[in-house]
Scaffold this motif. Structure first.
Motif, PDB file in Angstrom:
ATOM      1  N   PRO A 157      45.180  33.137  37.778  1.00  0.00           N
ATOM      2  CA  PRO A 157      46.095  32.651  38.603  1.00  0.00           C
ATOM      3  C   PRO A 157      47.533  33.150  38.890  1.00  0.00           C
ATOM      4  CG  PRO A 157      46.286  31.616  36.590  1.00  0.00           C
ATOM      5  CD  PRO A 157      45.332  32.355  36.727  1.00  0.00           C
ATOM      6  N   GLN A 207      48.585  32.453  47.658  1.00  0.00           N
ATOM      7  CA  GLN A 207      48.066  31.104  47.293  1.00  0.00           C
ATOM      8  C   GLN A 207      49.828  30.548  46.901  1.00  0.00           C
ATOM      9  OE1 GLN A 207      45.519  31.541  44.117  1.00  0.00           O
ATOM     10  NE2 GLN A 207      43.990  32.674  45.450  1.00  0.00           N
ATOM     11  N   ARG A 224      47.754  24.600  40.739  1.00  0.00           N
ATOM     12  CA  ARG A 224      46.325  25.004  40.387  1.00  0.00           C
ATOM     13  C   ARG A 224      45.428  24.615  41.372  1.00  0.00           C
ATOM     14  NH1 ARG A 224      43.780  22.083  35.709  1.00  0.00           N
ATOM     15  NH2 ARG A 224      44.036  20.340  37.252  1.00  0.00           N
ATOM     16  N   ALA A 225      44.235  25.240  41.288  1.00  0.00           N
ATOM     17  CA  ALA A 225      42.951  25.224  42.260  1.00  0.00           C
ATOM     18  C   ALA A 225      42.936  23.902  43.127  1.00  0.00           C
ATOM     19  CB  ALA A 225      41.712  25.760  41.775  1.00  0.00           C
ATOM     20  N   PHE A 260      39.726  33.988  39.722  1.00  0.00           N
ATOM     21  CA  PHE A 260      40.292  32.807  40.033  1.00  0.00           C
ATOM     22  C   PHE A 260      40.120  32.474  41.202  1.00  0.00           C
ATOM     23  CE2 PHE A 260      43.906  30.434  41.084  1.00  0.00           C
ATOM     24  CZ  PHE A 260      43.767  29.209  40.535  1.00  0.00           C
ATOM     25  N   CYS A 298      38.616  28.750  42.512  1.00  0.00           N
ATOM     26  CA  CYS A 298      39.298  27.894  43.732  1.00  0.00           C
ATOM     27  C   CYS A 298      38.016  27.606  44.484  1.00  0.00           C
ATOM     28  CB  CYS A 298      40.194  28.626  44.550  1.00  0.00           C
ATOM     29  SG  CYS A 298      41.606  28.893  43.660  1.00  0.00           S
ATOM     30  N   TYR A 348      50.793  33.342  35.948  1.00  0.00           N
ATOM     31  CA  TYR A 348      49.629  33.837  35.315  1.00  0.00           C
ATOM     32  C   TYR A 348      49.663  33.447  33.814  1.00  0.00           C
ATOM     33  CZ  TYR A 348      46.037  37.566  34.057  1.00  0.00           C
ATOM     34  OH  TYR A 348      44.962  38.316  33.434  1.00  0.00           O
ATOM     35  N   ILE A 368      43.912  26.107  33.823  1.00  0.00           N
ATOM     36  CA  ILE A 368      43.067  26.311  34.845  1.00  0.00           C
ATOM     37  C   ILE A 368      41.563  25.903  34.479  1.00  0.00           C
ATOM     38  CG2 ILE A 368      44.113  28.382  36.136  1.00  0.00           C
ATOM     39  CD1 ILE A 368      42.089  30.009  35.005  1.00  0.00           C
TER      40      ILE A 368
END
Length: 711
Positions: free
Chosen positions: A81, A109, A140-141, A173, A177, A315, A322
């Protein structure tokens, strides 16, 4: 379905379009979306994305076809991420996707790039440390895919309902997602392409890191096998840095080059060329110390730029979360590392580098992360992370899902990836041991697989995992290097060598022979390769001719300026190599009938079945017989293979002969290897590739058998 909520269309704030070199029309989009979808009134975030489509200049712009304005969307989700997208023209696959009729959208994102980016300074504007830590939970996702849904609804608002779904492509990543998207908003998706992105379906990261540490150990072993001289170099560098302490040696970024930070350079191992890139740094540092007694700024800058947590703080801050659903990460990688003494810095053996792991001390050694030490601790102790996937929904998935998984992936455990694929209904996987995690970036122009659309598979073997494993292996860096060296076009004295002859036994659809012929320059380093195929099935020979000729025509279109294909001679209807003159084949490829069966097919009516039309045999009987020839291997699946192995020494050329033979586990490949090594005259055999299945007779191996001395 857990995690579901109504998502409104994003507000389109601005759209500006420009034409860039490469005939691309790039539109820069800004959107406003809720900061927290559970509290829409709590404020908004500004998101940024770039779209790309072909730049066209119609004679009358006013009459541009409305259908062309409503091309299907393909959304690219970046790895991370915490990493933003580059401009569309920087991605080699952009034009490929546009040629297939998509328009692309590259989304920064939330928290990255131009999408309300997060840094130590921008995070500080949010309030005190607990407020900042709580704010990070929104990146986050589970939040990212809600942004995607909001943007999809905004961009397709004027589309017919049937066209409002879009496709997604997730790298690493971005694939994580995508699985969250499939879990909670599948109604917005037409199809999903995942590259190294089959996330582990776990509630916490401990087992993830436990498995990844083992893969990192393997990569260290590969590194030191290739560069054994670096064992002493790395040990000396680490001892020197330990002697100076954790904060003495400063980097251009104002971070500290501690021994533990130097050890983190193993993060590079997971990418193509990573081992070689790390060796370059080690060589630079070692040379600096030998010549000058200190590490020069140029070398320090290369270390600084190799791993950049400072510019992409998400990151580091969100890497462990995550994987979390209702559990606190609690510095998982740091805790699990204690189970692996191989990574101890104080060792008399080789110093092993670490991989993609986050440690508490990083918030002392990295200049930007230092400002976030307290916030990072709060994030590490947070346990109320919402759901990232829904296994029940994935089990009844109706969206087309295609996933590339890499057996040597150092960042996403292969076994976890296979387990996840098995839990997604209808997920089709491409498995390879020839590529690493960054394959989609480093090898976007993978050698195209020949088309077999013209082949009737009623009576011809359809390409499957075994066929693709052969393509994978023959085009791998290991095998192309071997073949380039063995069949070099000129000797060391400058004399030109003869064109090599490659023969595939049992061509089936011709996909393997077509692949090698069309890409002869890449695989062999020469375009005078002669190729020939045999098959006992006349329909297979017809299919092979069509497949090879079509593949070569396509290759010529792509490379009109020079010839890079081999020379296809012919397919021959024959039993194994019965029509081949002795000692003439330089390279033999054989994908045999390897399935263990009670016996071999009855050949008494083969001549009748082998005709295009027959008055004495039904089409069903004919097709059943011909297909059985492609899979029925008799006792241990080895009866046909054993016949070929007995003939092999008299088939292969006297000096350069090499064969690639595919076997399954029940064919006992290790015994075959030992048998070949005992042949008279100097022979070697080894397994150069295997399939991803962990066990069972279906596990596939490709053996390379070659002469070690001329006769």
């Amino acid at each position: 379905m857990a995690g579901r909520m109504a998502i409104n269309a994003a507000k389109i704030v601005e759209q500006k379009t420009h034409v860039v070199p490469g005939k691309l029309k790039i539109t820069e989009h800004f959107f406003d979306v809720p900061k927290d979808y559970s509290k829409p009134s709590a404020g908004t975030l500004r998101l940024f994305a770039r779209s790309a489509r072909k730049a066209e200049n119609p004679a009358d712009p006013e009459e541009e076809d409305e259908k062309k304005k409503q091309l299907p969307w393909l959304l690219y989700l970046q790895g991370g991420p915490g990493f933003e997208c580059r401009s569309p023209q920087a991605y080699p696959w952009t034009n490929t996707m546009l040629d297939k009729g998509y328009q692309m959208l590259y989304l920064d994102q939330r928290g990255t790039g131009l999408s309300t980016p997060i840094s130590a300074s921008t995070l500080g504007l949010r309030g005190d440390n607990p407020v900042q830590a709580n704010y990070l939970k929104l990146f986050r996702a589970d939040s990212i895919i809600k942004d995607c849904e909001a943007i999809r609804k905004a961009l397709t608002a004027g589309y017919p309902k049937a066209k409002q779904k879009w496709s997604i492509m997730g790298q690493s990543f971005g694939g994580f997602c995508s699985i969250t998207y499939l879990s909670f908003f599948p109604e917005g998706l037409k199809e999903a392409f995942l590259c190294g992105g089959l996330q582990p379906l776990v509630k916490g990261p401990d087992e993830v890191y436990r498995r990844l540490y083992k893969k990192v150990i393997q990569r260290n072993e590969s590194y030191y096998r290739k560069y054994p001289e670096d064992v002493e170099r790395v040990r000396s560098i680490v001892k020197l840095l330990q002697r100076f302490g954790n904060s003495t040696v400063r980097l251009p970024s104002e971070g500290s080059l501690s021994a533990r930070r130097f050890q983190q350079l193993g993060l590079m191992f997971g990418a193509h060329g990573g081992i070689d890139n790390l060796h370059e740094i080690v060589l630079r540092v070692s040379t600096d110390l030998e010549l000058f007694g200190h590490i020069t700024r140029q070398t320090l800058a290369s270390i600084d730029g190799a791993i950049d947590f400072d510019s992409n703080i998400l990151y580091a801050m969100l890497h462990e979360p995550i994987y979390c659903q209702g559990t606190a990460p609690n510095w998982s990688a740091h805790r699990i590392r204690k189970e692996f003494p191989q990574f101890d810095l104080d060792t008399d053996g080789p110093v092993f580098f670490t991989g993609e792991m986050i440690y508490p001390w990083m918030f002392d050694d990295y200049s930007e992360l230092r400002k976030l030490k307290d916030q990072a601790e709060l994030v590490a102790q947070t346990s109320d992370w919402p759901a990232l996937f829904d296994e029940e929904q994935l089990a009844k998935n109706e969206v087309s899902v295609y996933a590339a998984t890499y057996m040597e992936d150092m960042y996403v455990d292969f076994d976890f990836a296979q387990e996840t694929a098995a839990k997604i209904k209808g997920c089709k996987t491409f498995v390879t041991n020839a590529l690493y995690h960054d394959a989609v970036r480093i090898q976007p122009d993978m050698l195209p697989t020949p088309s077999t659309s013209h082949v009737s598979f009623d009576n011809v073997y359809e390409p499957a995992e075994d066929s693709y494993l052969l393509l994978d292996s023959l085009s791998s860096s290991k095998e192309t290097a071997f073949l380039h060296q063995r069949f070099a076009q000129n000797t060391s004295s400058g004399r030109q060598t003869r064109p090599p002859l490659l023969t595939e036994i049992g061509t089936g659809s011709g996909i393997v022979l077509a692949f090698v012929t069309a890409h002869a320059e890449y695989i062999f380093g020469r375009s005078d390769l002669l190729t020939l195929g045999t098959d006992i099935n006349s329909f297979a020979c017809q299919a092979t001719a069509g497949t090879v000729n079509t593949a070569c025509k396509e290759a010529h279109k792509k490379h009109e300026e020079f010839r890079h294909t081999g020379v296809f001679l012919d397919p021959i209807v024959a039993d194994l190599a019965s029509t081949i003159r002795p000692y003439t084949v330089d390279v033999l490829i054989f994908n045999p009938p390897y399935v263990p069966t009670p016996g071999l097919p009855d050949l008494s009516k083969h001549d009748v079945y082998n005709r295009t039309t027959s008055e004495t045999a039904s089409a069903f009987d004919r097709d059943s017989h011909l297909l059985s020839l492609s899979y029925a291997g008799g006792l241990d699946g080895m009866e046909t293979t054993d016949r070929l192995l007995e003939q092999l020494p008299a088939i292969l050329s006297r000096d350069l002969g090499v064969a690639y033979i595919l076997l399954c586990a029940q064919n006992k490949p290790s015994e075959v290897i030992e048998r070949v090594r005992q042949w008279e005259g100097g022979w070697m055999a080894e397994s150069v590739a295997h399939s991803g299945r962990k066990g069972g007779w279906e596990k596939l191996h490709i053996l390379r058998i070659w002469r070690t001395s001329a006769i």
